[in-house]
Scaffold this active site. Sequence first.
Site, short mmCIF file in Angstrom:
data_model
loop_
_atom_site.label_atom_id
_atom_site.label_comp_id
_atom_site.label_asym_id
_atom_site.label_seq_id
_atom_site.Cartn_x
_atom_site.Cartn_y
_atom_site.Cartn_z
CG ASP A 178 19.01 20.40 5.17
OD1 ASP A 178 18.09 19.96 5.89
OD2 ASP A 178 19.02 20.26 3.94
CG HIS A 180 15.69 17.52 4.56
ND1 HIS A 180 16.59 18.40 3.99
CD2 HIS A 180 14.73 17.30 3.63
CE1 HIS A 180 16.18 18.71 2.77
NE2 HIS A 180 15.06 18.06 2.53
CG ASN A 200 9.57 18.77 -3.82
OD1 ASN A 200 10.34 18.84 -4.78
ND2 ASN A 200 9.89 18.17 -2.70
CB SER A 216 15.39 18.02 -0.96
OG SER A 216 14.66 19.07 -0.43
#
Length: 390
Positions: A72, A107, A199, A262
């Site tokens: 990430d 994130h 998404n 996520s």
Amino acid sequence: MRGLNAHASLAVLTLVAVIAFPPAPAGVRQPGLPPDDGRNRIRADQWHLVTLASEEANRISQGEGVTVAVPDTGVYPHPDLKGNLLRGADLTQAGVGGDGQGDQNSHGTGMAGLIAAHGQEGGRGARGIAPKAKILPIISSTPDNQSSPDNLGRAIDYAVSSGVDVISISSSGGSSPTLRRAIREAILANIVVVAAAGNRPADTEVGYPASEDGVLAVGGVDRSSTRAAVSVTGPDIDVVAPAVDIYSTSIDGKYRKGTGTSDATAIVAGAAALIRSKYPYLPAREVAHRLTATAVDKGPPGRDDEYGYGVIDLVAALTADVPPLGFESVSAPAGAGPTTTAAAQPGGQDDGSTVRGLATLGVIVAAGVGWMVIARRRRRGDDPPPRISR
């Protein structure tokens, strides 16, 4: 998310094949909640813990002995993750050689917190699904959430070489030969690979690597367990989890609120860690099977393109009597604890320990054969719903 940025089109992806993290809709992400105020109220805001009966599940398993890789934006050493954050790696060109314990975006820190945050004394701070699991942070994306399939592939390779048990991929987009090879090698290495479906509106279909056979593809639901508007649909969806207004850890000791697949993916990765901790001998494909077979069915009976097999059920996944997928592996009784070989027992010669040792050996051999022959094939909509005994 597909393309170069939050507004890139599929046509751009076709030309560039860049991976980026699924964007949250405007106005839902708030990474700057003050540390003090956040600590005192964050737990009450984590509605997904109540919905998933996380406290009850944690009386059964907390993820001990399990390592989850998080490729990430990196993971900030948040107080709620103290002791659970390992030294990882920075695989971006700007930071090769780092330990992954840094995050300029929040994130990756948010995903790590959803998996393994343990909070602080007095019920303060954020709590993850598997609060005793370890996190291996791998920086594979730049602070603006940009990465390439090859860079993610290298991160997967690093996770495999590090011997992790679960890989949580909260990203979706294009693929490359390097990434496809890395994902397939992770599956063959008996690692549970969990990935975000994508998404809306940036994504219109399940992206890669969630679309790869053997990867657990995750969609999202809201507080009413109805499919979240942001969650893409398609025949590759396996399970869904909470994905709207999800609170977790952020950078600089703060907290964040996010919406998207996520977050749902990190929650499912935490669920996989709970199962791997309770059933350390269970092959990865059977861990995924426990999650799909025990999911709370939504929509039309059986698997469907909006919910997959349904909303994950942590307690059922840890306790239900789930028939195994096939002869390649063995699903142990739900009440069984960790299995050890005879050599590990004091004296090492009693009949019970010998039987357990032989059983463990049989599972390992069978699982090895199964994974060498075929990875878990994704079940489609016309398959009958799995039968379990709760």
